[in-house]
Write a protein that holds these residues in place. Sequence first.
Motif, short mmCIF file in Angstrom:
data_model
loop_
_atom_site.label_atom_id
_atom_site.label_comp_id
_atom_site.label_asym_id
_atom_site.label_seq_id
_atom_site.Cartn_x
_atom_site.Cartn_y
_atom_site.Cartn_z
N GLN A 142 -1.89 -2.60 -12.36
CA GLN A 142 -2.15 -3.42 -11.18
C GLN A 142 -2.29 -2.50 -9.97
N PRO A 143 -3.01 -2.92 -8.92
CA PRO A 143 -3.35 -2.01 -7.83
C PRO A 143 -2.34 -1.96 -6.69
N ASP A 144 -1.22 -2.65 -6.81
CA ASP A 144 -0.28 -2.77 -5.69
C ASP A 144 0.16 -1.41 -5.14
N LEU A 145 0.41 -0.46 -6.05
CA LEU A 145 0.88 0.85 -5.61
C LEU A 145 -0.14 1.55 -4.74
N LEU A 146 -1.41 1.42 -5.09
CA LEU A 146 -2.46 2.08 -4.31
C LEU A 146 -2.68 1.40 -2.97
N SER A 147 -2.59 0.08 -2.96
CA SER A 147 -2.69 -0.65 -1.68
C SER A 147 -1.56 -0.23 -0.75
N THR A 148 -0.36 -0.11 -1.31
CA THR A 148 0.79 0.29 -0.52
C THR A 148 0.63 1.72 0.00
N ALA A 149 0.13 2.60 -0.86
CA ALA A 149 -0.07 3.99 -0.46
C ALA A 149 -1.08 4.10 0.67
N VAL A 153 -0.33 5.09 5.36
CA VAL A 153 -0.87 6.10 6.28
C VAL A 153 -2.02 5.54 7.11
N ASP A 154 -2.13 4.20 7.11
CA ASP A 154 -3.20 3.53 7.85
C ASP A 154 -4.57 4.03 7.43
N GLY A 155 -4.72 4.27 6.13
CA GLY A 155 -6.01 4.73 5.62
C GLY A 155 -7.01 3.59 5.51
N ALA A 156 -8.27 3.91 5.70
CA ALA A 156 -9.32 2.90 5.59
C ALA A 156 -9.97 2.91 4.21
N SER A 157 -10.05 4.10 3.60
CA SER A 157 -10.73 4.22 2.31
C SER A 157 -10.12 5.40 1.55
N GLY A 158 -9.80 5.16 0.27
CA GLY A 158 -9.11 6.19 -0.48
C GLY A 158 -9.85 6.68 -1.70
#
Length: 220
Positions: A142-149, A153-158
């Motif tokens: 599930q993508p929760d960890l990446l959304s949290t990450a 850091v207020d990232g827009a695109s990872g």
Amino acid sequence: MADTAIFDVDGTLVDTNYHHALAWSRAFGRYGITLPMWRIHRGIGMGGDRFVPEIAGREVEQAHGDDLRATWSEEFDRLIGEVQPFEGAHELLAEVKERGFRLVLASSGKAQHVETFLDLFDGKSLADGWTTSDDVEVSKPQPDLLSTALAAVDGASGVMVGDSIFDAQAAARLQMPTLGVRTGGFSVGELHEAGVLQVFDSLVAFRQALDGTPLARASR
């Protein structure tokens, strides 16, 4: 172009996957459950909340899930002193930072384990943030960890960097590109099939090829 590099920790930056497999094997054994080690290894990279039912079945999860996870932690604690960082981990992260990216070290591991791992490659001095199991309720794929990450850091695109098909599956749910290393034991074909754009044999090889990846230069 991305502004944030999200690195998985276990199996990507530190060599833990086979320690995890051994700890799980011993944990299952304490409950009279015998599973082949290869089967256990195939699930490494998922969070413990998903690992037990996926590898051992729902009946085992219902009967022993929480106890197995606690027992796994005890067994892993006995092995953690043997864990080493992969060659080039610090240098790769430092260069990614120099190229302008926000840097997040994304782990769903227990906080005390993550702290130990980050110290192995001086990750705290480089990272803009990191995560532990305390930060999410549901783990990979599930993508929760990446959304949290990304939010940390207020990232827009990872861009995700990982060693397992589960890293790629989680990133795909956010339409986030994934770069992979073979350090987790998955084959090149398996990683590509899961959606990994480029696969490298080591962190050293990855660093040498950065100019040809989505981590060549940050968007900010």
